[in-house]
Design an enzyme around this catalytic site. Structure first.
Site, PDB file in Angstrom:
ATOM      1  N   GLY A  25       0.836  -1.192   0.000  1.00  0.00           N
ATOM      2  CA  GLY A  25       0.000   0.000   0.000  1.00  0.00           C
ATOM      3  C   GLY A  25       0.881   1.256   0.000  1.00  0.00           C
ATOM      4  CB  SER A  59       4.554  -3.067  -2.840  1.00  0.00           C
ATOM      5  OG  SER A  59       4.310  -1.865  -3.491  1.00  0.00           O
ATOM      6  CD1 TRP A  60       3.465   0.222   3.413  1.00  0.00           C
ATOM      7  CD2 TRP A  60       5.077   1.662   2.814  1.00  0.00           C
ATOM      8  NE1 TRP A  60       3.785   0.972   4.525  1.00  0.00           N
ATOM      9  CE2 TRP A  60       4.769   1.868   4.179  1.00  0.00           C
ATOM     10  CE3 TRP A  60       6.064   2.443   2.218  1.00  0.00           C
ATOM     11  CZ2 TRP A  60       5.414   2.827   4.951  1.00  0.00           C
ATOM     12  CZ3 TRP A  60       6.706   3.401   2.993  1.00  0.00           C
ATOM     13  CH2 TRP A  60       6.383   3.587   4.335  1.00  0.00           C
ATOM     14  CG  ASP A 117       6.898  -3.531 -10.237  1.00  0.00           C
ATOM     15  OD1 ASP A 117       6.066  -2.611 -10.300  1.00  0.00           O
ATOM     16  OD2 ASP A 117       7.110  -4.178  -9.197  1.00  0.00           O
ATOM     17  CG  HIS A 141       3.713  -4.082  -8.102  1.00  0.00           C
ATOM     18  ND1 HIS A 141       4.929  -3.709  -7.548  1.00  0.00           N
ATOM     19  CD2 HIS A 141       2.791  -3.883  -7.123  1.00  0.00           C
ATOM     20  CE1 HIS A 141       4.737  -3.305  -6.308  1.00  0.00           C
ATOM     21  NE2 HIS A 141       3.448  -3.398  -6.021  1.00  0.00           N
TER      22      HIS A 141
END
Length: 325
Positions: A43, A110-111, A270, A298
């Site tokens: 996120g 990701s985050w 990505d 991604h």
């Protein structure tokens, strides 16, 4: 071979008070005597996906997941107060102490990969190993790759980008986009606010995979309002504040985790997190392995990414067992 723990549904879940107005939802499953592994979702604001446990062998791992401030089942939902990277890092350590874990494997995408790296840099003695997917280093160039007109998404998907920034006053920059959407998200009109949340959410959806299933990323489709709300609001909040870390903080502090083994999985195409970030991280981190997955973007829903992550957790469990002998 018969599984010792065939049911990887929740064996324990609960809520953890932070002491500053937030309550975190967490769950624990798998082998209670297995290798503790913390799953950090992306996120910010995505929450735990229903199938995140599929990456782990429940015979080998004690699987821990929690939903970060403001999203999922954590409370208050969508709240930005006391919601920074420093708060999230404190929450990670609070949860570790609550579960009486001295050291764990940290898995993040990701985050979540950003948080995993920051947690290891912050307290390296608590991290046994790292498994990262879709590396995001939080630098200006990483934010620009996702948001600005010269970024990967805008260059490869110009017609979608035009819809995303159609109401942003020129000049269109990463900072201007974040400021515009923050204003829209805080507006009094429910219709305008929901439309802005949807535009942000759909922009990310469209970039998430090389091949989108029919209907995915369709601006006219219906999406879950809670997920749109938390993902858009929190992601914009963090990006607008430069992820609450100094420029190049992660690469500048990699010496603190030089001894920690890690696996990096990144899709070749990505469009949300640039592949060069994963490559630069690997080059600067001597104990890391890098796997660039061909024909993948991604998302963990892409078969190549999912397979690479399952293999990474399997190989890491074997490595840890060998180290203990």
């Amino acid at each position: 071979m018969k599984r010792l723990y065939p049911d990887i549904g929740c064996s324990d879940d609960g809520y953890l008070e932070t002491g500053d107005g937030h309550t975190l939802y967490y769950e624990v499953s798998g082998n209670p005597d297995g290798i503790p592994v913390l799953y950090l979702h992306g996120g910010p604001g995505a929450g735990l996906s229903p199938n995140y446990k599929r990456f782990f062998d429940a015979n080998r791992y004690r699987i821990i997941g929690f939903e970060q401030r403001g999203c999922g089942r954590s409370k208050p939902f969508g709240n930005l107060e006391n919601n920074t990277t420093a708060h999230s890092l404190a929450d990670i350590q609070r949860l570790r102490r609550h579960l009486n874990i001295d050291q764990w494997v940290v898995f993040g995408g990701s985050w979540g990969a950003t948080l995993a790296l920051l947690a290891a840099i912050d307290q390296p003695e608590t991290v046994q190993a790292l498994i990262l997917r879709g590396v995001f280093l939080g630098r200006q160039q990483d934010r620009d790759w996702f948001l600005c007109p010269d970024g990967g998404g805008a260059q490869f998907f110009p017609e979608y980008y035009e819809q995303f920034v159609s109401r942003v006053p020129p000049p269109v920059t990463t900072e201007a986009i974040c400021a515009h959407y923050q204003q829209e998200f805080a507006g009094n009109s429910d219709v305008s606010r929901l439309a802005a949340l949807k535009r942000w959410y759909v922009w990310e959806e469209r970039l998430s995979r090389v091949n989108l299933p029919p209907g995915t990323g369709d601006i006219t489709a219906h999406y879950p309002i809670p997920l749109m709300t938390s993902l858009a609001k929190l992601e914009c909040h963090y990006l607008a504040n430069h992820c609450f870390i100094a420029e190049n903080f992660i690469l500048d502090n990699l010496h603190r985790i030089a001894h920690i083994p890690g696996t990096i999985v990144h899709g070749r195409y990505d469009m949300i997190c640039k592949s060069d970030a994963a490559y630069q991280l690997h080059k600067s981190w001597e104990c890391s392995d890098l796997l660039i997955v061909p024909e993948a973007g991604h998302s963990t829903s892409e078969p190549g990414i999912a397979y690479a992550l399952c293999r990474a957790t399997r190989d890491m469990s074997r490595f840890i067992r060998e180290q203990k002998k």
